[in-house]
Motif scaffolding. Sequence first.
Motif, PDB file in Angstrom:
ATOM      1  N   LEU A   8      42.752 -33.056 -13.354  1.00 43.61           N
ATOM      2  CA  LEU A   8      42.036 -34.782 -14.000  1.00 43.61           C
ATOM      3  C   LEU A   8      42.740 -36.276 -14.072  1.00 43.61           C
ATOM      4  O   LEU A   8      42.976 -37.019 -13.567  1.00 43.61           O
ATOM      5  CB  LEU A   8      41.488 -34.122 -15.436  1.00 43.61           C
ATOM      6  CG  LEU A   8      40.213 -35.655 -15.885  1.00 43.61           C
ATOM      7  CD1 LEU A   8      39.828 -35.549 -14.795  1.00 43.61           C
ATOM      8  CD2 LEU A   8      39.213 -34.817 -16.614  1.00 43.61           C
ATOM      9  N   SER A  41      31.704 -27.477  -2.078  1.00 47.64           N
ATOM     10  CA  SER A  41      31.524 -28.529  -2.228  1.00 47.64           C
ATOM     11  C   SER A  41      30.065 -27.658  -2.913  1.00 47.64           C
ATOM     12  O   SER A  41      29.433 -28.487  -2.662  1.00 47.64           O
ATOM     13  CB  SER A  41      31.461 -29.296  -0.973  1.00 47.64           C
ATOM     14  OG  SER A  41      30.375 -28.779  -0.333  1.00 47.64           O
ATOM     15  N   ASP A  48      34.144 -36.611  -7.296  1.00 39.58           N
ATOM     16  CA  ASP A  48      35.318 -36.911  -6.652  1.00 39.58           C
ATOM     17  C   ASP A  48      35.021 -37.950  -5.132  1.00 39.58           C
ATOM     18  O   ASP A  48      33.847 -37.994  -4.289  1.00 39.58           O
ATOM     19  CB  ASP A  48      36.269 -36.044  -6.302  1.00 39.58           C
ATOM     20  CG  ASP A  48      37.503 -35.935  -6.300  1.00 39.58           C
ATOM     21  OD1 ASP A  48      38.182 -36.800  -6.135  1.00 39.58           O
ATOM     22  OD2 ASP A  48      37.913 -34.404  -5.141  1.00 39.58           O
ATOM     23  N   HIS A  49      35.862 -39.227  -4.751  1.00 41.22           N
ATOM     24  CA  HIS A  49      35.486 -39.664  -4.028  1.00 41.22           C
ATOM     25  C   HIS A  49      34.605 -40.456  -3.731  1.00 41.22           C
ATOM     26  O   HIS A  49      33.903 -40.422  -2.772  1.00 41.22           O
ATOM     27  CB  HIS A  49      36.278 -39.186  -3.154  1.00 41.22           C
ATOM     28  CG  HIS A  49      37.200 -38.473  -2.763  1.00 41.22           C
ATOM     29  ND1 HIS A  49      38.376 -39.558  -2.944  1.00 41.22           N
ATOM     30  CD2 HIS A  49      38.415 -37.821  -2.856  1.00 41.22           C
ATOM     31  CE1 HIS A  49      39.739 -39.007  -2.926  1.00 41.22           C
ATOM     32  NE2 HIS A  49      39.489 -37.332  -3.143  1.00 41.22           N
ATOM     33  N   GLY A  88      35.315 -36.909 -13.329  1.00 37.88           N
ATOM     34  CA  GLY A  88      35.874 -37.125 -12.350  1.00 37.88           C
ATOM     35  C   GLY A  88      37.205 -38.124 -12.599  1.00 37.88           C
ATOM     36  O   GLY A  88      37.218 -38.561 -13.661  1.00 37.88           O
ATOM     37  N   PRO A  89      38.094 -37.770 -11.532  1.00 39.85           N
ATOM     38  CA  PRO A  89      39.008 -38.238 -11.276  1.00 39.85           C
ATOM     39  C   PRO A  89      39.316 -40.371 -10.931  1.00 39.85           C
ATOM     40  O   PRO A  89      38.049 -40.955 -11.513  1.00 39.85           O
ATOM     41  CB  PRO A  89      40.233 -38.066 -10.220  1.00 39.85           C
ATOM     42  CG  PRO A  89      39.385 -37.082  -9.299  1.00 39.85           C
ATOM     43  CD  PRO A  89      37.692 -36.777 -10.009  1.00 39.85           C
ATOM     44  N   THR A 118      37.800 -30.067  -7.243  1.00 40.00           N
ATOM     45  CA  THR A 118      38.132 -31.107  -6.978  1.00 40.00           C
ATOM     46  C   THR A 118      40.047 -31.220  -5.894  1.00 40.00           C
ATOM     47  O   THR A 118      40.601 -32.522  -5.858  1.00 40.00           O
ATOM     48  CB  THR A 118      38.373 -32.494  -7.550  1.00 40.00           C
ATOM     49  OG1 THR A 118      39.414 -31.963  -8.428  1.00 40.00           O
ATOM     50  CG2 THR A 118      36.763 -32.769  -9.042  1.00 40.00           C
ATOM     51  N   ALA A 159      37.145 -42.602  -9.268  1.00 41.11           N
ATOM     52  CA  ALA A 159      36.247 -41.734  -8.384  1.00 41.11           C
ATOM     53  C   ALA A 159      34.404 -42.292  -8.239  1.00 41.11           C
ATOM     54  O   ALA A 159      34.173 -41.744  -7.018  1.00 41.11           O
ATOM     55  CB  ALA A 159      35.592 -40.366  -9.746  1.00 41.11           C
ATOM     56  N   ILE A 186      30.074 -33.801 -12.325  1.00 39.58           N
ATOM     57  CA  ILE A 186      31.595 -33.499 -11.364  1.00 39.58           C
ATOM     58  C   ILE A 186      31.703 -34.524 -10.471  1.00 39.58           C
ATOM     59  O   ILE A 186      31.467 -34.314  -9.034  1.00 39.58           O
ATOM     60  CB  ILE A 186      32.372 -33.034 -11.318  1.00 39.58           C
ATOM     61  CG1 ILE A 186      32.713 -31.265 -12.962  1.00 39.58           C
ATOM     62  CG2 ILE A 186      33.908 -32.592 -10.766  1.00 39.58           C
ATOM     63  CD1 ILE A 186      33.599 -30.437 -12.647  1.00 39.58           C
TER      64      ILE A 186
END
Length: 346
Positions: free
Chosen positions: A327, A2, A225-226, A52-53, A323, A56, A223
Motif C-alpha cells: 500500500l 481483477s 487501483d488506477h 487503494g495506493p 494491486t 488510486a 480496493i
Amino acid sequence: MSAVVTAEANGQKATMPAAIVVEKIVKRYGDFEAVRGVNFTVAEGEIFGLLGPNGAGKSTLIRMMTTLIPVTSGRALVAGYDVMKDADAVRRAIGVIPQALTSDQDLTVEENLSIYAKLYSVPREQRERNIAEVLEAVDLLKWRKAETKTLSGGMRRRLEIARGLVHNPRIFFLDEPTTGLDPVSRIAVWEMLNNLKKTRNLTMLVTTHYMEEADRLCDRIAIVDHGTLVALGTPVELKQSVPGSNVVEVQFARESDEWMRRLQALPDVTDVQSQSAGVYRVLTSNGSKTTTQLVEMAASLDEQIGSLSVQNTSLDDVFVHYTGRQLRDEQVKSVFVMPTRPGANP
Ligand SMILES: Nc1ncnc2c1ncn2[C@@H]1O[C@H](COP(=O)(O)OP(=O)(O)OP(=O)(O)O)[C@@H](O)[C@H]1O
Ligand SMILES: [Mg+2]
C-alpha cells in the motif's frame, strides 16, 4: 488479477436500503481518467472502507459523492438523491471530513463547531446541545474553550470528526481520518467511529492506508487501483479470495537467487513474494506442511533459516494480490532479523 468479490450472498445486507449507490462513475481531468467506471453500493449502517495506493482515485470518488466536483459520467445516489441533480439534498444528509485538516487554528474548539452548525442552518436552540453532544462523543468536552492550535494531532482529528457531525448527518464520509496519527491515537479514533456508528446509526465511507484498522472496523472493503475497482467484499471474503490460506514468512541466513524458484516448487504453495534480501512471504494452502517441507529443504541444502513464522492471510496479502504492490512504502512490514549467534554459520 481483477476478480470482484461481492457480498450479495450476505442476504441481510442485500435487503437493507442503500445509503450510497455508485454506478459506472467516471471522472476525467482533461485526457486523464482518474476514476474509470466504478460501481458499488453501501448499505445503511455499514462502515465501508475504500482502500487503494496513492493516486488510486479515492479522494476523487469521495469528492464526487459529496458534490464537491462534478461527475463526468455515470451517477452517484447518496441518501437516495442524485449528487448532480439534487446536490443540496445530498449536502444536508452528509458529513464530510476531507483529507486535509481544515479547522481554523485561531478559533476555539467550540467556535469551530459553532460556525459549522450555523453554516448548516442548525436552529439556534439546538446548536448548543448538538455541540455538547458531539464534543462528548469525541471526548473533547473539557477542551471546548481551548484554542485549536493548542490541540495535538489526534485531538484535532477528533475535532474535525465532531465538526462533521454537528448537523446530525446520516451518512459520514471520512478521507484518511487517521493518517499522521500515532498508533494509540489511531486506535482511539477508530473506536470512536465504531461507537458513533452504533449510537448514531451512521453509515460511514472511510478511506485509509492502514490495513489492520480496515480489517477490524470495516464491514466491507473496496480496493481501488488506477481508478478501477479491483476487489470488493467483507474482510473475510477478501482474504478467502486470495489463493492460499496461510502465509509463511521466512528469512534465510544466506541470500540466493535460487530461493524464489525453490519456494515456488514446494507443494501447496500458491504465491511467493520477495520482501527484502533473503526474506520471503510464501502463500500456501497448507501452512504446517509447507513449513515442514521448507525446513527439510533448507536442512538438505545445509542452509540456515534466520526466522520463520506462520500467519493467516492478512488484508496486506489481499492488497498485494489485487494491486501487485504494497500500500505504501512505510506499510512494508519491518523484518525482524535474528542476531547472529557466535559460532553460527554466517
Ligand atoms: N484537479 C485535478 N486535476 C488533474 N488531476 C487530478 C486532479 N485531482 C486529482 N487528480 C489525479 O487523479 C488521480 C487520483 O487522485 P486522488 O486524489 O483521487 O487519489 P487518492 O486515491 O485519494 O490518493 P492518496 O492516497 O494519495 O490520497 C491522481 O493521479 C491525481 O493526480
Ligand atoms: Mg486521497
